[in-house]
Design a protein around this motif. Structure first.
Motif, PDB file in Angstrom:
ATOM      1  N   GLU A 109      57.143  19.252  36.652  1.00 59.60           N
ATOM      2  CA  GLU A 109      55.880  19.083  37.361  1.00 59.60           C
ATOM      3  C   GLU A 109      55.808  19.885  38.656  1.00 59.60           C
ATOM      4  N   SER A 110      56.932  20.088  39.323  1.00 56.21           N
ATOM      5  CA  SER A 110      56.912  20.848  40.577  1.00 56.21           C
ATOM      6  C   SER A 110      56.580  22.314  40.347  1.00 56.21           C
ATOM      7  N   ALA A 111      56.916  22.824  39.170  1.00 55.34           N
ATOM      8  CA  ALA A 111      56.572  24.202  38.818  1.00 55.34           C
ATOM      9  C   ALA A 111      55.208  24.282  38.136  1.00 55.34           C
ATOM     10  N   ALA A 112      54.884  23.261  37.344  1.00 51.30           N
ATOM     11  CA  ALA A 112      53.654  23.279  36.551  1.00 51.30           C
ATOM     12  C   ALA A 112      52.405  23.415  37.417  1.00 51.30           C
ATOM     13  N   ARG A 113      52.436  22.880  38.632  1.00 52.77           N
ATOM     14  CA  ARG A 113      51.256  22.961  39.495  1.00 52.77           C
ATOM     15  C   ARG A 113      50.924  24.398  39.893  1.00 52.77           C
ATOM     16  N   TYR A 114      51.918  25.288  39.739  1.00 56.37           N
ATOM     17  CA  TYR A 114      51.695  26.699  40.069  1.00 56.37           C
ATOM     18  C   TYR A 114      51.399  27.550  38.835  1.00 56.37           C
ATOM     19  N   ALA A 115      51.093  26.896  37.723  1.00 58.59           N
ATOM     20  CA  ALA A 115      50.877  27.623  36.469  1.00 58.59           C
ATOM     21  C   ALA A 115      49.797  28.705  36.578  1.00 58.59           C
ATOM     22  N   PRO A 116      48.648  28.454  37.236  1.00 57.82           N
ATOM     23  CA  PRO A 116      47.641  29.529  37.351  1.00 57.82           C
ATOM     24  C   PRO A 116      48.160  30.748  38.102  1.00 57.82           C
ATOM     25  N   TRP A 117      48.968  30.519  39.130  1.00 56.08           N
ATOM     26  CA  TRP A 117      49.521  31.645  39.898  1.00 56.08           C
ATOM     27  C   TRP A 117      50.496  32.445  39.039  1.00 56.08           C
ATOM     28  N   VAL A 118      51.351  31.748  38.325  1.00 52.85           N
ATOM     29  CA  VAL A 118      52.311  32.435  37.464  1.00 52.85           C
ATOM     30  C   VAL A 118      51.569  33.194  36.359  1.00 52.85           C
ATOM     31  N   ARG A 119      50.537  32.571  35.793  1.00 54.52           N
ATOM     32  CA  ARG A 119      49.736  33.228  34.755  1.00 54.52           C
ATOM     33  C   ARG A 119      49.150  34.546  35.258  1.00 54.52           C
ATOM     34  N   ASP A 120      48.560  34.527  36.440  1.00 55.03           N
ATOM     35  CA  ASP A 120      47.940  35.736  36.981  1.00 55.03           C
ATOM     36  C   ASP A 120      48.986  36.757  37.419  1.00 55.03           C
ATOM     37  N   LEU A 121      50.133  36.272  37.872  1.00 53.55           N
ATOM     38  CA  LEU A 121      51.220  37.165  38.253  1.00 53.55           C
ATOM     39  C   LEU A 121      51.712  37.955  37.049  1.00 53.55           C
ATOM     40  N   ARG A 122      51.774  37.286  35.903  1.00 49.12           N
ATOM     41  CA  ARG A 122      52.302  37.920  34.690  1.00 49.12           C
ATOM     42  C   ARG A 122      51.368  39.009  34.147  1.00 49.12           C
ATOM     43  N   VAL A 123      50.124  38.995  34.578  1.00 47.11           N
ATOM     44  CA  VAL A 123      49.183  40.028  34.140  1.00 47.11           C
ATOM     45  C   VAL A 123      49.686  41.411  34.541  1.00 47.11           C
ATOM     46  N   LEU A 124      50.392  41.486  35.647  1.00 50.61           N
ATOM     47  CA  LEU A 124      50.832  42.775  36.187  1.00 50.61           C
ATOM     48  C   LEU A 124      52.203  43.207  35.687  1.00 50.61           C
ATOM     49  N   ARG A 125      52.861  42.406  34.864  1.00 51.60           N
ATOM     50  CA  ARG A 125      54.268  42.642  34.545  1.00 51.60           C
ATOM     51  C   ARG A 125      54.500  43.988  33.868  1.00 51.60           C
TER      52      ARG A 125
END
Length: 611
Positions: free
Chosen positions: A148-164
């Motif tokens: 849960e501590s990581a899951a709350r940042y899921a939108p940020w991680v999702r958008d970060l991965r766009v640039l990978r």
């Protein structure tokens, strides 16, 4: 740059205003930046910079180990990264806002540059974290995100991965970051300071560039013409410099795009905006297809009002003839805009009130002040700041409505936290343009005099043309410049040719262009500061036209609540998810045609007034 507040401020289109007001517009608010720091020598600022250094040193213990972090540890690491990045953003925001008060002041410029260089060094030490996240296998990342501590940042991680797919090695990423302060950032600063220092000789008056541009909305043609000629003369004197800046920055972008394997110059902006290439292409096509039924038709009508066979380029933003013109005091502008927001939502009215009562706005026009207008989001732990150059014109009232839209959006989205509150440029223009429409509709409802009503409606049409049609023509200018730059430097003459070509296509046969207009591409700050920003205005305008159509139709129950939810979501949702509650879909080409129909309808109404 890693820290988010170096993300571009939300700038009000491309029509600069500013300078010393010639009339008494009443008391206007000025910034109180002490909510951030007391001054550039503030002990708190020094403490925060030292704190950043020590906190980043501790955070660097994660280098090379992100793959081994468990879910809880991964969530804690993102939270620590967020806190550091937010403090970096607060310091950067203060430096940017402090400099914008007087861009021509060398001391402020040095403070801004020194601070930016220090923050670049600090943020460079954080680069490893996002790069290592993007190198994680999908299955390993998914396992970490279950906590849960990581899951709350899921939108940020999702958008970060766009640039990978476009990221480089740690060393190369740091090299690009380190060189930005002596590269793009330095050239941008040169451009900004050059504009701020420029003067235009208009008769016996020596005006700033922004004061001269304000004259292009003067009711008297001789004053508009004199200002237009003087602007052209001043820009021509710096044409070689602006040509050099344009070529250098286009090449700089091409080099980075090649290293990052972006297929087209616009691709990086589309990816940052989280919008598909085909959606942008559908928008551009829809607007260009509407040229004949919108701008060409309206400007022919305006030429008729002026009794001219053709309009001169200094007539584009001129007010309608034979209509009483008056300066609008600040208090009246505030009452008009706040009233429009309050009629729509009490919650929005409460938020806008804070901007006025807590000095979150710097309204007066002053020599040396940054031109135009913007809303700077700062960081969620602080609050946004709005810069205006208020001179009492109807357009200035709309600019206030526009920037307050950004401001309330930023306040509402702040609840998502620093990493998730931001929205791509395309969606960031939604609240600002919607605020303009609320204000315009409120003013139109109150106006019963035929001539004044026509003037108000015409003003809105021109604003929508500047927001939609003109911005797409600017997008086409950028596209051609960046495409041709791949084959070598563009000459001054070629840049002027492209400018005239896109202007004629967009504005139509109702205009003639004197020689000085050929250099008017040189002052467009978006080309330098944020390449391919401009289509976001047309995106936002068409989107809001469709959204407001839904609101007026009453087809969506509890529209206001859904609208506030949309603004409050920040970057948590993509455009399809945000628009779904309103029955809208930006991936449908018909969506953009629907948006242009609103503008066509206003022009229809103006034509009926002629009969």
């Amino acid at each position: 740059m890693t820290f988010k507040s170096n993300f571009p401020q939300f700038v009000r289109k491309d029509e600069p205003t500013g300078g010393a007001a010639a009339v008494n517009l009443g008391d206007m608010p000025e910034w109180n930046l002490t909510d951030l720091y007391d001054g550039p020598d503030s002990p708190v600022l020094s403490r925060d910079l030292a704190d950043l250094d020590s906190r980043i040193a501790v955070f660097e213990s994660h280098r090379g180990k992100v793959v081994n972090l468990g879910g809880a540890e991964f969530g804690s690491a993102i939270a620590a990264y967020e806190a550091i990045d937010e403090l970096l953003g607060k310091v950067a925001s203060y430096a940017q806002l402090y400099q914008s008060v007087d861009v021509s002041d060398p001391a402020r410029g040095r403070f801004y540059q020194d601070t930016l260089e220090r923050l670049t060094d600090l943020s460079g030490r954080l680069l490893f974290f996002t790069l290592e996240i993007n190198r994680l296998d999908d299955s390993i990342l998914a396992d970490k995100m279950k906590h849960e501590s990581a899951a709350r940042y899921a939108p940020w991680v999702r958008d970060l991965r766009v640039l990978r797919d476009h990221e480089l090695s740690d060393d190369l990423e740091k090299l690009f970051l380190d060189k930005s302060t002596s590269g793009r950032t330095a050239w941008t600063r040169l451009f900004d300071e050059t504009l701020a220092d420029m003067r235009c000789q208009v008769g016996n008056e020596n005006l700033t560039l922004t004061e001269a541009f304000n004259r292009l909305s003067d009711p008297k043609e001789d004053r508009r013409k004199a200002a237009a000629k003087a602007i052209g003369a001043s820009l021509s004197e710096k044409k070689s410099l602006f040509t050099l800046i344009t070529n250098v920055l286009a090449k700089d972008k091409a080099v980075e795009d090649q290293w990052r394997k972006y297929p087209r110059p616009v691709s990086s902006r589309n990816l940052a905006n989280l919008v598909e290439d085909e959606v942008v292409e559908a928008l551009v096509t829809a607007v260009k297809d509407s040229y004949a039924s919108t701008s060409h038709r309206y400007y022919a009508l305006k030429a008729k009002w002026y009794g001219k066979e053709k309009l001169d380029h200094w007539d584009r933003n001129a007010p309608l003839p034979n209509v009483e013109h008056r300066d609008i005091p600040w208090a009246e502008a505030r009452e008009t805009v706040q009233g429009a927001y309050a009629d729509f939502s009490g919650k929005l009215a409460e938020i806008t009130d804070m901007f006025f009562t807590k000095n979150w706005i710097d309204a007066p026009a002053r020599p040396g002040k940054a031109s135009g207008a913007f809303s700077h989001s700062v960081v969620p732990s602080a609050h946004p700041y709005i810069l205006l150059n208020y001179l009492g014109t109807p357009n200035d009232v709309m600019t206030l409505a526009h920037e307050l839209g950004h401001g309330v959006h930023q306040v509402l989205a702040g609840g998502q936290g620093h990493l998730i509150c931001g929205t791509p440029l395309t969606l960031a223009e939604t609240a600002s343009v919607f605020g303009e429409m609320l204000t315009f509709k409120a003013m139109l409802r109150k106006e019963t005099r035929p001539a004044e009503r026509r003037a108000l409606l015409a003003g809105k049409v021109e604003d929508m043309l500047n927001t939609g049609v003109r911005q797409i023509s600017l997008h086409e200018f950028e596209r051609q410049v960046h495409d041709e730059r791949q084959n070598g430097e563009l000459s001054e003459e070629r840049l002027c040719e492209i400018w005239l070509q896109v202007s004629k296509e967009a504005q139509g046969p109702a205009f003639r262009y004197d020689e000085e207009y050929r250099v008017y591409w040189t002052y467009i700050s978006h080309f330098v500061q944020v390449p391919f920003y401009v289509y976001a205005y047309a995106f936002g305008d068409c989107l809001v036209n469709s959204l407001y159509d839904v609101y007026e139709s009453g087809a969506v129950p509890d529209f206001q609540s859904k609208y506030l939810d949309m603004l409050s979501s920040g970057g948590r949702l993509r455009h399809k998810e945000l628009l779904a509650p309103f029955g809208l879909d930006a991936s449908d080409p018909g969506f953009w045609r629907r948006g242009m129909k609103t503008l066509e309808g206003f022009i229809d109404e103006l034509e009926k007034m002629e009969n």
